[in-house]
Design a protein around this motif. Structure first.
Motif, PDB file in Angstrom:
ATOM      1  N   PRO A  59       7.178  14.243  -3.712  1.00 48.19           N
ATOM      2  CA  PRO A  59       6.303  14.961  -4.641  1.00 48.19           C
ATOM      3  C   PRO A  59       6.954  15.123  -6.017  1.00 48.19           C
ATOM      4  O   PRO A  59       8.183  15.242  -6.138  1.00 48.19           O
ATOM      5  CB  PRO A  59       6.104  16.328  -3.972  1.00 48.19           C
ATOM      6  N   SER A  72      -6.122  10.851   6.173  1.00 50.39           N
ATOM      7  CA  SER A  72      -5.479   9.659   5.638  1.00 50.39           C
ATOM      8  C   SER A  72      -6.474   8.894   4.757  1.00 50.39           C
ATOM      9  O   SER A  72      -7.652   8.799   5.066  1.00 50.39           O
ATOM     10  CB  SER A  72      -4.972   8.766   6.766  1.00 50.39           C
ATOM     11  N   LYS A  73      -5.959   8.324   3.677  1.00 46.76           N
ATOM     12  CA  LYS A  73      -6.812   7.593   2.743  1.00 46.76           C
ATOM     13  C   LYS A  73      -7.082   6.205   3.272  1.00 46.76           C
ATOM     14  O   LYS A  73      -6.242   5.595   3.923  1.00 46.76           O
ATOM     15  CB  LYS A  73      -6.127   7.491   1.380  1.00 46.76           C
ATOM     16  N   LYS A 123       0.842  -1.185   0.000  1.00 44.86           N
ATOM     17  CA  LYS A 123       0.000   0.000   0.000  1.00 44.86           C
ATOM     18  C   LYS A 123       0.886   1.247   0.000  1.00 44.86           C
ATOM     19  O   LYS A 123       1.835   1.321   0.765  1.00 44.86           O
ATOM     20  CB  LYS A 123      -0.885   0.010   1.246  1.00 44.86           C
ATOM     21  N   PRO A 124       0.581   2.218  -0.836  1.00 44.62           N
ATOM     22  CA  PRO A 124       1.426   3.421  -0.871  1.00 44.62           C
ATOM     23  C   PRO A 124       1.250   4.275   0.377  1.00 44.62           C
ATOM     24  O   PRO A 124       0.151   4.413   0.900  1.00 44.62           O
ATOM     25  CB  PRO A 124       0.920   4.168  -2.121  1.00 44.62           C
ATOM     26  N   ILE A 125       2.364   4.827   0.848  1.00 43.34           N
ATOM     27  CA  ILE A 125       2.342   5.720   2.008  1.00 43.34           C
ATOM     28  C   ILE A 125       2.691   7.106   1.501  1.00 43.34           C
ATOM     29  O   ILE A 125       3.763   7.326   0.932  1.00 43.34           O
ATOM     30  CB  ILE A 125       3.360   5.259   3.071  1.00 43.34           C
ATOM     31  N   GLU A 126       1.766   8.032   1.696  1.00 44.08           N
ATOM     32  CA  GLU A 126       1.947   9.376   1.132  1.00 44.08           C
ATOM     33  C   GLU A 126       3.172  10.081   1.696  1.00 44.08           C
ATOM     34  O   GLU A 126       3.849  10.818   0.996  1.00 44.08           O
ATOM     35  CB  GLU A 126       0.701  10.218   1.406  1.00 44.08           C
ATOM     36  N   GLU A 127       3.461   9.839   2.993  1.00 40.66           N
ATOM     37  CA  GLU A 127       4.580  10.531   3.620  1.00 40.66           C
ATOM     38  C   GLU A 127       5.914  10.091   3.034  1.00 40.66           C
ATOM     39  O   GLU A 127       6.895  10.828   3.079  1.00 40.66           O
ATOM     40  CB  GLU A 127       4.587  10.276   5.129  1.00 40.66           C
ATOM     41  N   CYS A 128       5.965   8.866   2.500  1.00 40.56           N
ATOM     42  CA  CYS A 128       7.222   8.343   1.975  1.00 40.56           C
ATOM     43  C   CYS A 128       7.418   8.665   0.495  1.00 40.56           C
ATOM     44  O   CYS A 128       8.512   8.463  -0.033  1.00 40.56           O
ATOM     45  CB  CYS A 128       7.291   6.829   2.173  1.00 40.56           C
ATOM     46  N   GLU A 129       6.371   9.094  -0.162  1.00 37.25           N
ATOM     47  CA  GLU A 129       6.486   9.412  -1.585  1.00 37.25           C
ATOM     48  C   GLU A 129       7.029  10.822  -1.766  1.00 37.25           C
ATOM     49  O   GLU A 129       6.646  11.749  -1.053  1.00 37.25           O
ATOM     50  CB  GLU A 129       5.123   9.294  -2.260  1.00 37.25           C
ATOM     51  N   TRP A 162      -7.671   2.362   2.427  1.00 36.55           N
ATOM     52  CA  TRP A 162      -7.409   1.380   1.377  1.00 36.55           C
ATOM     53  C   TRP A 162      -8.144   0.102   1.702  1.00 36.55           C
ATOM     54  O   TRP A 162      -8.073  -0.409   2.808  1.00 36.55           O
ATOM     55  CB  TRP A 162      -5.898   1.091   1.277  1.00 36.55           C
TER      56      TRP A 162
END
Length: 198
Positions: A87, A194-195, A79-85, A197
């Protein structure tokens, strides 16, 4: 009138008055049975074609296999983690933001190593001084208690009691940053963005 006739009449009376099914004991009769309840007949089972039953089972089996395949396919995807991506805007500006590393001279590297060693020795001396001070305080406290015990056992026992007035202890010490006047701290409410999933 015989005893069997009396039992039969009593039995008929008890059978008519009872509405529940079961077995009960009676002092006079010792044993009796209540009447059966009315029930409707069982529904007749429909006979299904064995081919239809097999087709249903095959459909269930295929559905479960399809779900297993889908889970195995997505098992490796995390699952993607927004904080680790990172921009996309930062990825585009990567070349302009890159800094060239300053090459340090031998003298500068040596000077930094000497400073680190001096700092380590300073902190070690500070720690040893703290430990020695605590040892001195504890030794002096124990010596004073021993002397007090020699003088009076009652005073010694009173000194060993816990002072409960000290338990609600509150203090304010030096802070890392000075306090801000008229600062209202937030209540701690936050919006959960937070999204989910599934």
């Amino acid at each position: 009138m015989s005893t069997w006739a009396i039992i039969n009449t009593l039995n008929r009376l008890t059978l008519q008055s009872c509405t529940k099914r079961g077995i009960a004991t009676n002092v006079l009769l010792n044993f009796r049975a209540t009447p059966c309840l009315m029930a409707e007949p069982l529904k007749k089972k429909k006979r299904l074609d064995p081919a239809v039953i097999k087709a249903r089972e095959d459909r269930k089996k295929k559905k479960i296999e399809k779900q297993i395949k889908r889970l195995e396919k997505n098992a490796r995807q995390l699952k993607p983690i927004e904080e680790c991506e990172v921009p996309l805007g930062l990825l585009d500006e990567k070349k302009t933001r890159m800094r060239s590393l300053v090459v340090l001279s031998e003298d500068e590297l040596e000077q930094r190593q000497v400073l680190e060693k001096q700092w380590a020795t300073y902190k070690k001396k500070q720690h040893l001084a703290d430990v020695q001070m605590l040892d001195r305080i504890l030794f002096a406290q124990q010596k004073a208690l021993d002397e007090l015990r020699k003088e009076s056992e009652e005073l010694y026992q009173e000194a060993m009691q816990i002072d409960f007035r000290l338990l609600p202890f509150k203090r304010e010490g030096p802070l890392e940053t000075p306090t801000i006047d008229n600062y209202e701290s937030p209540d701690g409410d936050y919006a959960d963005v937070s999204k989910k999933w599934e």
